[in-house]
Design an enzyme around this catalytic site. Structure first.
Site, PDB file in Angstrom:
ATOM      1  CD  GLU A   1      59.656  67.365  59.895  1.00 13.63           C
ATOM      2  OE1 GLU A   1      60.702  67.282  60.555  1.00 13.63           O
ATOM      3  OE2 GLU A   1      59.557  68.045  58.849  1.00 13.63           O
TER       4      GLU A   1
ATOM      5  CE  LYS B   1      60.674  72.630  66.706  1.00 13.41           C
ATOM      6  NZ  LYS B   1      59.944  72.932  65.504  1.00 13.41           N
TER       7      LYS B   1
ATOM      8  CD  GLU C   1      67.637  77.046  62.691  1.00 10.80           C
ATOM      9  OE1 GLU C   1      66.416  77.087  62.900  1.00 10.80           O
ATOM     10  OE2 GLU C   1      68.153  76.706  61.619  1.00 10.80           O
TER      11      GLU C   1
ATOM     12  CG  ASN D   1      67.284  72.882  59.649  1.00 11.51           C
ATOM     13  OD1 ASN D   1      66.062  72.952  59.775  1.00 11.51           O
ATOM     14  ND2 ASN D   1      68.085  73.902  59.908  1.00 11.51           N
TER      15      ASN D   1
ATOM     16  CG  HIS E   1      64.296  69.763  57.046  1.00 15.28           C
ATOM     17  ND1 HIS E   1      64.344  68.571  57.746  1.00 15.28           N
ATOM     18  CD2 HIS E   1      63.055  70.262  57.267  1.00 15.28           C
ATOM     19  CE1 HIS E   1      63.185  68.381  58.368  1.00 15.28           C
ATOM     20  NE2 HIS E   1      62.380  69.390  58.093  1.00 15.28           N
TER      21      HIS E   1
ATOM     22  CG  HIS F   1      63.728  72.982  52.658  1.00 12.77           C
ATOM     23  ND1 HIS F   1      64.413  73.484  53.737  1.00 12.77           N
ATOM     24  CD2 HIS F   1      62.471  72.713  53.104  1.00 12.77           C
ATOM     25  CE1 HIS F   1      63.601  73.521  54.794  1.00 12.77           C
ATOM     26  NE2 HIS F   1      62.424  73.057  54.431  1.00 12.77           N
TER      27      HIS F   1
ATOM     28  CG  HIS G   1      57.864  69.509  54.793  1.00 12.65           C
ATOM     29  ND1 HIS G   1      58.884  70.317  54.321  1.00 12.65           N
ATOM     30  CD2 HIS G   1      58.161  69.237  56.087  1.00 12.65           C
ATOM     31  CE1 HIS G   1      59.750  70.511  55.300  1.00 12.65           C
ATOM     32  NE2 HIS G   1      59.337  69.876  56.383  1.00 12.65           N
TER      33      HIS G   1
HETATM   34  N1  LIG Z   1      56.974  77.084  62.225  1.00 14.23           N
HETATM   35  C1  LIG Z   1      57.694  75.994  62.091  1.00 14.23           C
HETATM   36  O1  LIG Z   1      58.593  75.709  62.895  1.00 14.23           O
HETATM   37  C2  LIG Z   1      57.398  75.053  60.966  1.00 14.23           C
HETATM   38  C3  LIG Z   1      57.979  73.773  60.952  1.00 14.23           C
HETATM   39  C4  LIG Z   1      57.627  72.906  59.923  1.00 14.23           C
HETATM   40  C5  LIG Z   1      56.732  73.302  58.938  1.00 14.23           C
HETATM   41  N2  LIG Z   1      56.201  74.562  58.990  1.00 14.23           N
HETATM   42  C6  LIG Z   1      55.228  74.999  57.974  1.00 14.23           C
HETATM   43  O2  LIG Z   1      54.059  74.201  58.120  1.00 14.23           O
HETATM   44  C7  LIG Z   1      53.369  74.166  56.870  1.00 14.23           C
HETATM   45  C8  LIG Z   1      52.933  72.766  56.587  1.00 14.23           C
HETATM   46  O3  LIG Z   1      52.068  72.354  57.622  1.00 14.23           O
HETATM   47  P1  LIG Z   1      51.064  71.130  57.437  1.00 14.23           P
HETATM   48  O4  LIG Z   1      51.796  69.973  56.901  1.00 14.23           O
HETATM   49  O5  LIG Z   1      50.328  71.000  58.707  1.00 14.23           O
HETATM   50  O6  LIG Z   1      50.148  71.614  56.228  1.00 14.23           O
HETATM   51  P2  LIG Z   1      48.729  72.387  56.146  1.00 14.23           P
HETATM   52  O7  LIG Z   1      48.573  73.337  57.246  1.00 14.23           O
HETATM   53  O8  LIG Z   1      48.637  72.893  54.761  1.00 14.23           O
HETATM   54  O9  LIG Z   1      47.693  71.197  56.342  1.00 14.23           O
HETATM   55  C9  LIG Z   1      47.670  70.145  55.396  1.00 14.23           C
HETATM   56  C10 LIG Z   1      46.258  69.888  54.865  1.00 14.23           C
HETATM   57  O10 LIG Z   1      45.511  69.188  55.859  1.00 14.23           O
HETATM   58  C11 LIG Z   1      44.278  69.869  56.115  1.00 14.23           C
HETATM   59  N3  LIG Z   1      43.964  69.588  57.503  1.00 14.23           N
HETATM   60  C12 LIG Z   1      44.540  70.085  58.608  1.00 14.23           C
HETATM   61  N4  LIG Z   1      44.071  69.471  59.693  1.00 14.23           N
HETATM   62  C13 LIG Z   1      43.161  68.575  59.285  1.00 14.23           C
HETATM   63  C14 LIG Z   1      42.346  67.621  59.948  1.00 14.23           C
HETATM   64  N5  LIG Z   1      42.424  67.429  61.265  1.00 14.23           N
HETATM   65  N6  LIG Z   1      41.503  66.882  59.205  1.00 14.23           N
HETATM   66  C15 LIG Z   1      41.449  67.018  57.852  1.00 14.23           C
HETATM   67  N7  LIG Z   1      42.224  67.882  57.169  1.00 14.23           N
HETATM   68  C16 LIG Z   1      43.068  68.644  57.880  1.00 14.23           C
HETATM   69  C17 LIG Z   1      44.589  71.310  55.786  1.00 14.23           C
HETATM   70  O11 LIG Z   1      43.414  72.047  55.542  1.00 14.23           O
HETATM   71  C18 LIG Z   1      45.472  71.128  54.561  1.00 14.23           C
HETATM   72  O12 LIG Z   1      44.667  70.895  53.430  1.00 14.23           O
HETATM   73  C19 LIG Z   1      54.317  74.735  55.826  1.00 14.23           C
HETATM   74  O13 LIG Z   1      53.908  76.028  55.486  1.00 14.23           O
HETATM   75  C20 LIG Z   1      55.654  74.783  56.563  1.00 14.23           C
HETATM   76  O14 LIG Z   1      56.487  75.828  56.089  1.00 14.23           O
HETATM   77  C21 LIG Z   1      56.506  75.426  59.980  1.00 14.23           C
END
Ligand SMILES: NC(=O)c1ccc[n+]([C@@H]2O[C@H](COP(=O)([O-])OP(=O)(O)OC[C@H]3O[C@@H](n4cnc5c(N)ncnc54)[C@H](O)[C@@H]3O)[C@@H](O)[C@H]2O)c1
Length: 358
Positions: free
Chosen positions: A181, A223, A233, A241, A244, A248, A261
């Site tokens: 990202e 951002k 949006e 995106n 993306h 996706h 991702h």
């Molecule tokens: N709201 C938005 O604008 C937006 C944008 C992009 C993605 N998302 C969403 O975000 C999600 C993905 O987020 P993500 O990549 O953070 O995944 P996640 O929240 O699943 O975290 C990834 C893994 O890392 C672990 N983890 C988190 N922090 C940690 C740390 N400090 N130390 C050790 N382990 C840790 C978590 O328990 C998990 O196993 C998806 O559901 C996606 O749809 C939302």
């Protein structure tokens, strides 16, 4: 500690960034009442819950932990959070604190927006992806069995606390996934930043403090700029995106297994940049800068061998951002300058996919 702010239609969001800043935050600045419910998962709680609770010892603290994993970003878990909040008789003065990655943040945002028609929210993102992307901009959501993020709202927090100290325990693969990202922000908004990431990839991969703070602060500012122009949006926010649409489709085609991702988005950015060379005159030099930066950050640049292009094309048809039967692709005229195209045919997409086989 660095202070940024995002001005939305109705509120100002304070974003604090730095190293080891959690203990220095004055939470009273962002919390009105006395009640706090910390939402996290079992894995993150083991690492950081005690530290956060200690910091909040002047408040009445309650916690709700969910199991770890994307599959728990569901209506079922949202219901369980609501049950918990109602059983504990919280009122509108409650503050929900999201301690975790994007999964926790998206769930907590939706719970905070819907419980009693909205309570205060604070994000404490603990993954790089959540620090540079998902905690900023107000999108909340849970997955539906028919697709990802289909149920959600916009809900901005009063504050976002971004402490890079959390990243020390983050698995390397997750860290790199977040870097995709960061590369995206460079590609869509600023050539000199992308060049800097390219030249400093080793420092970034080694989590050098100054380098981390530089890429995080840059990404957040990029951002903020876009979200302030187009909160809901309807225009330029779509530029976020970039990569993306394909990304996706690749994640869906792999059933969200074996690919993160950011890994899928990296492939999506390369495909979108390749299309941009033909359709919007992106220079070969700019294409190479994007591709080389992704390679140097050790993210994938070739499609997985076991992934059929017909499957990717099938999932492109399901893209929820499709308009009038055509996929919207964010293309680049040059690094830092985007446009939206919905004139790409399926035949053309098949040809492009063929050229990115291992
Ligand atoms: N709201 C938005 O604008 C937006 C944008 C992009 C993605 N998302 C969403 O975000 C999600 C993905 O987020 P993500 O990549 O953070 O995944 P996640 O929240 O699943 O975290 C990834 C893994 O890392 C672990 N983890 C988190 N922090 C940690 C740390 N400090 N130390 C050790 N382990 C840790 C978590 O328990 C998990 O196993 C998806 O559901 C996606 O749809 C939302």
């Amino acid at each position: 500690m660095n202070r940024l702010s995002l001005k939305t239609e109705n509120q100002k969001v304070t974003i604090l960034t730095g190293n080891k800043i959690l203990n220095k935050i004055n939470f009273k600045n962002f919390i009105n009442g006395n009640d706090i419910c910390i939402l996290s998962n079992s894995k993150i709680a083991k690492l950081y819950l005690q530290q956060l609770k200690k910091k909040l010892n002047n408040f009445k603290i309650n916690t709700f932990l969910i199991p770890d994993g994307e599959k728990y970003k569901s209506v079922n878990i949202l219901n369980k959070i609501h049950d918990h909040l109602i059983k504990n008789k919280f009122d509108r003065h409650l503050t929900i604190i999201a301690l975790g990655g994007g999964v926790i943040g998206d769930l907590a945002g939706l719970a905070a927006d819907t419980f009693l028609r909205g309570v205060n929210l604070i994000h404490i993102p603990t993954t790089l992806l959540a620090q540079v992307d998902s905690s900023i901009g107000g999108k909340t959501g849970v997955n539906h069995r028919l697709g990802k993020n289909l149920i959600g709202t916009f809900k901005h927090p009063s504050a976002i606390i971004i402490d890079i100290n959390f990243l020390k325990t983050l698995p390397d693969k997750q860290f790199k996934s977040g870097l995709a990202e960061v590369i995206k922000y460079g590609a869509i908004s600023n050539r000199s930043f992308l060049n800097w990431v390219n030249k400093n990839s080793n420092k970034i991969l080694n989590q050098n403090t100054d380098s981390l703070l530089k890429i995080i602060n840059f990404s957040i500012k990029a951002k903020i700029k876009i979200v302030e122009l187009d909160e809901r949006e309807s225009g330029v926010r779509a530029y976020l995106n970039f990569g993306h649409t394909f990304g996706h489709a690749i994640e869906s085609a792999k059933n969200y297994k074996g690919i993160l991702h950011g890994e899928a988005i990296s492939l999506g950015m390369i495909l979108a940049a390749a299309i941009s060379m033909e359709k919007t005159n992106l220079s070969l030099e700019d294409f190479n800068l994007i591709e080389e930066t992704i390679r140097k950050i050790k993210l994938p640049t070739n499609l997985p061998k076991n992934l059929s292009k017909s499957k990717i094309i099938k999932y492109l048809q399901y893209d929820k951002k499709k308009k009038l039967g055509r996929n919207n692709f964010i293309l680049l005229k040059s690094v830092g300058s985007c446009c939206v195209s919905n004139t790409i045919t399926t035949k053309y997409l098949i040809d492009i996919l063929d050229s990115f086989r291992n």
